[in-house]
Scaffold this motif. Structure first.
Motif, PDB file in Angstrom:
ATOM      1  N   HIS A  28       0.189  12.081  -5.074  1.00 33.59           N
ATOM      2  CA  HIS A  28       0.162  12.538  -6.401  1.00 33.59           C
ATOM      3  C   HIS A  28      -0.965  13.681  -6.800  1.00 33.59           C
ATOM      4  N   PRO A  29      -0.808  14.741  -6.092  1.00 29.73           N
ATOM      5  CA  PRO A  29      -1.667  16.006  -6.094  1.00 29.73           C
ATOM      6  C   PRO A  29      -1.470  16.466  -7.736  1.00 29.73           C
ATOM      7  N   ALA A  30      -0.895  16.404  -8.391  1.00 29.38           N
ATOM      8  CA  ALA A  30      -0.956  16.819 -10.070  1.00 29.38           C
ATOM      9  C   ALA A  30      -1.688  15.948 -10.845  1.00 29.38           C
ATOM     10  N   VAL A  31      -2.137  14.762 -10.459  1.00 26.17           N
ATOM     11  CA  VAL A  31      -3.314  13.830 -11.105  1.00 26.17           C
ATOM     12  C   VAL A  31      -4.513  14.152 -10.493  1.00 26.17           C
ATOM     13  N   PRO A  32      -5.493  14.461 -11.295  1.00 22.45           N
ATOM     14  CA  PRO A  32      -6.872  14.917 -11.051  1.00 22.45           C
ATOM     15  C   PRO A  32      -7.537  13.561 -10.950  1.00 22.45           C
ATOM     16  N   LEU A  33      -7.674  13.178  -9.772  1.00 22.89           N
ATOM     17  CA  LEU A  33      -8.433  11.706  -9.451  1.00 22.89           C
ATOM     18  C   LEU A  33      -9.841  12.113  -9.090  1.00 22.89           C
ATOM     19  N   ARG A  34     -10.688  11.381 -10.050  1.00 28.14           N
ATOM     20  CA  ARG A  34     -12.109  11.679  -9.621  1.00 28.14           C
ATOM     21  C   ARG A  34     -12.893  10.423  -9.623  1.00 28.14           C
ATOM     22  N   LEU A  35     -13.712  10.334  -8.673  1.00 33.79           N
ATOM     23  CA  LEU A  35     -14.726   9.326  -8.328  1.00 33.79           C
ATOM     24  C   LEU A  35     -16.283   9.752  -8.560  1.00 33.79           C
ATOM     25  N   ARG A  36     -16.929   8.558  -9.311  1.00 33.88           N
ATOM     26  CA  ARG A  36     -18.294   8.848  -9.710  1.00 33.88           C
ATOM     27  C   ARG A  36     -19.176   7.501  -9.552  1.00 33.88           C
ATOM     28  N   PHE A  37     -20.045   7.960  -8.718  1.00 34.22           N
ATOM     29  CA  PHE A  37     -21.177   6.654  -8.338  1.00 34.22           C
ATOM     30  C   PHE A  37     -22.545   7.145  -9.028  1.00 34.22           C
ATOM     31  N   GLU A  44      -2.433  -2.234   1.186  1.00 34.28           N
ATOM     32  CA  GLU A  44      -1.301  -2.017   0.560  1.00 34.28           C
ATOM     33  C   GLU A  44      -1.655  -2.491  -1.068  1.00 34.28           C
ATOM     34  N   ALA A  45      -2.120  -3.607  -1.299  1.00 39.50           N
ATOM     35  CA  ALA A  45      -2.155  -3.834  -2.611  1.00 39.50           C
ATOM     36  C   ALA A  45      -3.028  -3.202  -3.484  1.00 39.50           C
ATOM     37  N   MET A  46      -4.326  -2.420  -2.857  1.00 35.44           N
ATOM     38  CA  MET A  46      -5.009  -1.627  -3.471  1.00 35.44           C
ATOM     39  C   MET A  46      -4.287  -0.160  -3.636  1.00 35.44           C
ATOM     40  N   LEU A  47      -3.518   0.364  -2.754  1.00 41.70           N
ATOM     41  CA  LEU A  47      -2.704   1.327  -3.058  1.00 41.70           C
ATOM     42  C   LEU A  47      -1.779   1.171  -4.141  1.00 41.70           C
ATOM     43  N   GLU A  48      -1.059   0.141  -4.098  1.00 41.66           N
ATOM     44  CA  GLU A  48      -0.175  -0.114  -5.282  1.00 41.66           C
ATOM     45  C   GLU A  48      -0.656  -0.081  -6.535  1.00 41.66           C
ATOM     46  N   HIS A  49      -1.790  -0.763  -6.791  1.00 42.08           N
ATOM     47  CA  HIS A  49      -2.693  -0.943  -7.919  1.00 42.08           C
ATOM     48  C   HIS A  49      -2.898   0.567  -8.551  1.00 42.08           C
ATOM     49  N   LEU A  50      -3.432   1.533  -7.325  1.00 37.90           N
ATOM     50  CA  LEU A  50      -3.902   2.630  -7.787  1.00 37.90           C
ATOM     51  C   LEU A  50      -2.725   3.679  -8.251  1.00 37.90           C
ATOM     52  N   GLU A  51      -1.699   3.448  -7.825  1.00 35.55           N
ATOM     53  CA  GLU A  51      -0.505   4.243  -7.925  1.00 35.55           C
ATOM     54  C   GLU A  51       0.030   3.683  -9.467  1.00 35.55           C
ATOM     55  N   GLY A  52      -0.273   2.416  -9.720  1.00 34.07           N
ATOM     56  CA  GLY A  52       0.315   1.915 -11.075  1.00 34.07           C
ATOM     57  C   GLY A  52      -0.619   2.543 -12.185  1.00 34.07           C
ATOM     58  N   LEU A  53      -1.832   2.705 -11.935  1.00 35.05           N
ATOM     59  CA  LEU A  53      -2.822   3.188 -12.982  1.00 35.05           C
ATOM     60  C   LEU A  53      -2.652   4.871 -12.976  1.00 35.05           C
ATOM     61  N   VAL A  54      -2.213   5.418 -11.986  1.00 32.29           N
ATOM     62  CA  VAL A  54      -1.524   6.725 -12.017  1.00 32.29           C
ATOM     63  C   VAL A  54      -0.644   6.830 -12.973  1.00 32.29           C
ATOM     64  N   GLN A 109       0.440   4.993 -15.433  1.00 32.11           N
ATOM     65  CA  GLN A 109      -0.061   4.769 -16.601  1.00 32.11           C
ATOM     66  C   GLN A 109      -0.883   5.968 -17.365  1.00 32.11           C
ATOM     67  N   TRP A 110      -1.677   6.550 -16.395  1.00 27.20           N
ATOM     68  CA  TRP A 110      -2.610   7.710 -16.882  1.00 27.20           C
ATOM     69  C   TRP A 110      -1.558   8.884 -17.248  1.00 27.20           C
ATOM     70  N   ARG A 111      -0.452   9.023 -16.753  1.00 26.56           N
ATOM     71  CA  ARG A 111       0.604  10.004 -16.836  1.00 26.56           C
ATOM     72  C   ARG A 111       1.047   9.950 -18.157  1.00 26.56           C
ATOM     73  N   ILE A 112       1.219   8.656 -18.726  1.00 27.74           N
ATOM     74  CA  ILE A 112       1.808   8.573 -20.161  1.00 27.74           C
ATOM     75  C   ILE A 112       0.536   8.539 -21.072  1.00 27.74           C
ATOM     76  N   ASN A 113      -0.707   7.986 -20.830  1.00 22.40           N
ATOM     77  CA  ASN A 113      -1.839   8.195 -21.963  1.00 22.40           C
ATOM     78  C   ASN A 113      -3.118   8.175 -20.989  1.00 22.40           C
ATOM     79  N   PRO A 114      -3.729   9.278 -21.020  1.00 17.92           N
ATOM     80  CA  PRO A 114      -4.985   9.110 -20.029  1.00 17.92           C
ATOM     81  C   PRO A 114      -6.023   8.125 -20.776  1.00 17.92           C
ATOM     82  N   ASN A 115      -5.991   7.619 -21.593  1.00 22.07           N
ATOM     83  CA  ASN A 115      -6.848   6.607 -22.271  1.00 22.07           C
ATOM     84  C   ASN A 115      -6.218   5.143 -21.795  1.00 22.07           C
TER      85      ASN A 115
END
Length: 439
Positions: free
Chosen positions: A285-294, A393-403, A405-411
């Motif tokens: 999903h290159p069009a979705v700006p994923l960011r990670l912060r520690f 696989e479960a982690m990847l599926e969950h992340l794609e689900g968040l993506v 949702q984010w496309r519809i509403n970033p909040n």
């Protein structure tokens, strides 16, 4: 107990402002809310000029209620010699555990800590704290109960000695396991040292009037230590969140899906497969700006894993910040990441920050054992669940689900979660009931 005056509670804790980090939060928040609940606390702690704190957070001093008496004492500890011999200025976590395992000096200090300083290297504070207690009582001071908070578990030996000398009602508050703590095997204790450590633990558990733990599984571990233990005196009083810390509005970014982790993280947390899943999700999903912060302490190995997965360009590393700033980072996230270390007895590891994660009303990604106390809590509150360390696989599926949702509403903020019973005030109310002797 007299109705003519407030209940008087003596709180003995090594960690107190300006100490920072997770260890100081529990006692500080109890004391913050006790006066409004009819309890007058007196705190005995170490002089910060003499004590050994891994991190400092001067902002926490503002949370100590005006009028609360804080007595600071001298101490006798080995950390000055440690810093001189190693050239390090930072105090190690966990009593020298996690230090360079190949260094002869570090191995020497770890052996000394495990065999000469039992149960831990801060035991040198005990005689100073006991002297302060004796002075108070000699002046005619009266207390309805004493609460000893640990780690360091040597603090519980203060409560044990007070029980023997004065017979005060004693609440032993153990935030972590003792001989079952995940790094205990690294101390290289001799059989004699192990027996002594276990005996101290057993004596504390048997002699305390009330034993407080922060999770159900930790309570189970302690109850297995002696057949003489009475289960009804063991109470689970988890960590929590302070409502005052979450008055400001949530402000998730609109230009990125930002996943934030706060606190310490190392290779023992085994997030490498999750990082791989995040990298794959980003590739898909290159069009979705994923960011990670520690935010906090990140081990070099985790940094290497971030780099190995090609995530350096979208990852921000923020050094330790004061607690109020850490809460701000939670409010400014889209999703929150937490992990449970892959160590023995980790089913009962319930980090204090999970309650602040809940208070932030964000989706929570947890990497850790299914069925753990953390997993049960997240499911119970509707904030998320735990993904086992190998569940790519479960982690990847969950992340794609968040993506999606984010496309519809970033909040992605959640509706108000069922976490009100974990507010620090509600938990302090439970503590007051135990001080009063009610169930």
């Amino acid at each position: 107990m007299s109705a003519a005056r407030p209940l008087r509670l003596l709180v003995i804790t090594y960690y107190w402002p300006p100490s920072g980090g997770a260890g100081v939060q529990r006692s500080l928040k109890f004391v913050k809310h006790l006066p409004a609940l009819g309890v007058e606390p007196t705190v005995i702690t170490v002089d910060p000029e003499k004590g050994a704190y891994p991190v400092l957070d001067h902002s926490l001093a503002s949370e100590v209620p005006a009028g609360v008496r804080v007595i600071r004492t001298d101490t006798s500890e080995p950390f000055g010699s440690y810093k001189k011999l190693t050239g390090r200025q930072q105090i190690p976590y966990g009593g020298f555990v996690g230090e360079n395992k190949t260094s002869l000096t570090q191995r020497f200090f770890k052996f000394v800590r495990g065999n000469l300083f039992i149960p831990d290297a801060r035991r040198g504070w005990n005689r100073h704290a006991l002297r302060a207690v004796a002075d108070l009582l000699a002046q005619g001071e009266q207390f309805d109960a004493v609460l000893t908070s640990s780690p360091p578990h040597s603090t519980q030996l203060i409560g044990l000695e007070m029980k023997r000398r004065y017979g005060l009602r004693w609440l032993a508050d153990l935030r972590d396991p003792w001989t079952d703590i995940y790094y205990h095997h690294e101390l290289n204790q001799t059989p004699l040292a192990r027996r002594l450590d276990a005996r101290y633990e057993r004596q504390v558990l048997e002699q305390a009037d009330i034993v407080l733990t922060t999770s159900t599984d930790t309570r189970r571990l302690f109850l297995e230590k002696s057949k003489a233990l009475q289960p009804d005196k063991f109470h689970v009083l988890p960590n929590g969140y302070d409502e005052a810390d979450f008055q400001a509005p949530s402000v998730p970014p609109t230009d990125a899906l930002l996943i934030t982790h706060t606190g310490t993280i190392s290779e023992t947390y085994h997030i490498e497969l999750w990082l791989s899943a995040l990298a794959e999700c980003r590739r898909r999903h290159p069009a979705v700006p994923l960011r990670l912060r520690f935010v906090g302490k990140v081990s070099e190995e985790v940094r290497r894993q971030v780099e190995a997965n090609g995530l350096l360009d979208c990852t921000e590393l923020v050094a330790f910040v004061p607690h109020d700033e850490s809460v701000g980072y939670l409010r400014r996230a889209t999703v929150l990441l937490m992990a449970i270390p892959d160590v023995p007895h980790n089913l009962g590891i319930l980090p204090g920050k999970v309650f602040e994660y809940l208070a932030a009303n964000k989706p929570v990604i947890c990497i850790g054992p299914a069925g753990s106390d953390a997993d049960v809590l997240l499911r119970e509150c509707g904030a998320g669940h735990a993904f086992s360390y190998g569940a790519y696989e479960a982690m990847l599926e969950h992340l794609e689900g968040l993506v999606a949702q984010w496309r519809i509403n970033p909040n992605l903020d959640l509706p108000t979660l069922g976490h009100a019973r974990y507010s620090r005030r509600a938990l302090t109310e439970q503590l007051v009931a135990l001080v009063r002797g009610s169930k």
